[in-house]
Design a protein around this motif. Structure first.
Motif, short mmCIF file in Angstrom:
data_model
loop_
_atom_site.label_atom_id
_atom_site.label_comp_id
_atom_site.label_asym_id
_atom_site.label_seq_id
_atom_site.Cartn_x
_atom_site.Cartn_y
_atom_site.Cartn_z
N ILE A 1 0.84 -1.21 0.00
CA ILE A 1 0.00 0.00 0.00
C ILE A 1 0.87 1.24 0.00
O ILE A 1 0.56 2.23 -0.66
CB ILE A 1 -1.02 -0.01 1.16
CG1 ILE A 1 -2.09 1.08 0.97
CG2 ILE A 1 -0.39 0.21 2.50
CD1 ILE A 1 -3.21 0.69 0.11
N ALA A 2 1.99 1.20 0.70
CA ALA A 2 2.90 2.34 0.71
C ALA A 2 3.54 2.53 -0.66
O ALA A 2 3.67 3.66 -1.15
CB ALA A 2 3.97 2.15 1.78
N ARG A 3 3.94 1.44 -1.30
CA ARG A 3 4.54 1.53 -2.62
C ARG A 3 3.55 2.12 -3.63
O ARG A 3 3.89 3.02 -4.41
CB ARG A 3 4.99 0.15 -3.09
CG ARG A 3 5.79 0.16 -4.38
CD ARG A 3 6.08 -1.23 -4.89
NE ARG A 3 4.89 -1.95 -5.29
CZ ARG A 3 4.19 -1.71 -6.42
NH1 ARG A 3 4.56 -0.75 -7.23
NH2 ARG A 3 3.13 -2.43 -6.71
N ARG A 4 2.31 1.65 -3.60
CA ARG A 4 1.29 2.16 -4.52
C ARG A 4 0.94 3.62 -4.23
O ARG A 4 0.69 4.40 -5.15
CB ARG A 4 0.04 1.30 -4.45
CG ARG A 4 0.23 -0.09 -5.02
CD ARG A 4 -1.02 -0.91 -4.92
NE ARG A 4 -0.79 -2.27 -5.40
CZ ARG A 4 -1.72 -3.20 -5.44
NH1 ARG A 4 -2.96 -2.93 -5.06
NH2 ARG A 4 -1.44 -4.40 -5.88
N ALA A 5 0.92 3.99 -2.95
CA ALA A 5 0.61 5.38 -2.59
C ALA A 5 1.72 6.32 -3.04
O ALA A 5 1.46 7.40 -3.58
CB ALA A 5 0.40 5.49 -1.08
N LEU A 6 2.96 5.92 -2.82
CA LEU A 6 4.08 6.77 -3.23
C LEU A 6 4.14 6.90 -4.75
O LEU A 6 4.56 7.93 -5.27
CB LEU A 6 5.39 6.21 -2.68
CG LEU A 6 5.52 6.30 -1.15
CD1 LEU A 6 6.76 5.57 -0.68
CD2 LEU A 6 5.53 7.73 -0.69
N ALA A 7 3.70 5.87 -5.47
CA ALA A 7 3.64 5.96 -6.93
C ALA A 7 2.60 6.98 -7.39
O ALA A 7 2.74 7.59 -8.44
CB ALA A 7 3.31 4.60 -7.52
N LYS A 8 1.56 7.19 -6.57
CA LYS A 8 0.54 8.20 -6.88
C LYS A 8 0.81 9.52 -6.17
O LYS A 8 -0.07 10.36 -6.06
CB LYS A 8 -0.84 7.69 -6.50
CG LYS A 8 -1.35 6.63 -7.44
CD LYS A 8 -2.83 6.54 -7.37
CE LYS A 8 -3.32 5.63 -8.46
NZ LYS A 8 -4.77 5.63 -8.56
N ASP A 9 2.01 9.69 -5.66
CA ASP A 9 2.47 10.91 -5.00
C ASP A 9 1.69 11.23 -3.72
O ASP A 9 1.40 12.37 -3.41
CB ASP A 9 2.41 12.10 -5.97
CG ASP A 9 3.36 13.20 -5.56
OD1 ASP A 9 4.43 12.86 -5.02
OD2 ASP A 9 3.03 14.38 -5.76
N ILE A 10 1.33 10.18 -2.97
CA ILE A 10 0.69 10.34 -1.66
C ILE A 10 1.75 9.98 -0.63
O ILE A 10 2.19 8.83 -0.57
CB ILE A 10 -0.53 9.41 -1.52
CG1 ILE A 10 -1.57 9.74 -2.58
CG2 ILE A 10 -1.13 9.53 -0.13
CD1 ILE A 10 -2.69 8.73 -2.68
N LYS A 11 2.16 10.97 0.16
CA LYS A 11 3.23 10.74 1.14
C LYS A 11 2.72 10.74 2.57
O LYS A 11 3.25 10.03 3.41
CB LYS A 11 4.30 11.81 0.98
CG LYS A 11 5.02 11.75 -0.35
CD LYS A 11 5.99 12.88 -0.51
CE LYS A 11 6.69 12.86 -1.83
NZ LYS A 11 5.82 13.09 -2.97
#
Length: 122
Positions: A83-93
């Motif tokens: 979930i962290a990898r997918r969020a960071l890919a969508k620029d959600i930090k």
């Protein structure tokens, strides 16, 4: 008997208490966790739109290829990292963590810790 509540009712009451304080905004969406006996699910939700931005679970094939059993702490760690990898890919930090009425212990804690280690800030 009067005064007896089921586990589900108690969790719903805790969930409502947590959700009064935890709200997902466009700047900091909400990381919501659901835990069942066999699986664990995580979604990043923006409450102003009512839309899930990112999701991951132990039912995703790319998460659980090498795990075997999906209802344990190792599987929760894999979901947290994904979930962290997918969020960071969508620029959600940055997110706010919604434990969804579950106790912050075991699989829920493992998911949160793995997401933090992978780069999410709560």
């Amino acid at each position: 008997m009067a005064g007896m509540t089921s586990r589900a009712e108690s969790r719903k009451r805790r969930q409502a208490r947590v959700r009064r304080k935890v709200v997902g905004t466009p700047e900091r969406p909400r990381l919501c966790v659901f835990r069942s006996a066999k699986h664990i699910y995580a979604q990043i939700i923006e409450d102003t739109k009512g839309a899930a931005l990112v999701s991951a679970s132990t039912r995703c094939k790319d998460v659980t290829e090498a795990l075997g059993y999906t209802g344990n702490v190792e599987a929760a760690k894999a979901v947290g990292a994904e979930i962290a990898r997918r969020a960071l890919a969508k620029d959600i930090k940055e997110v706010v963590f919604d434990r969804n009425g579950f106790i912050y212990h075991g699989r829920v804690k493992a998911l949160a810790d793995a997401a933090r280690e992978a780069g999410l800030v709560f």
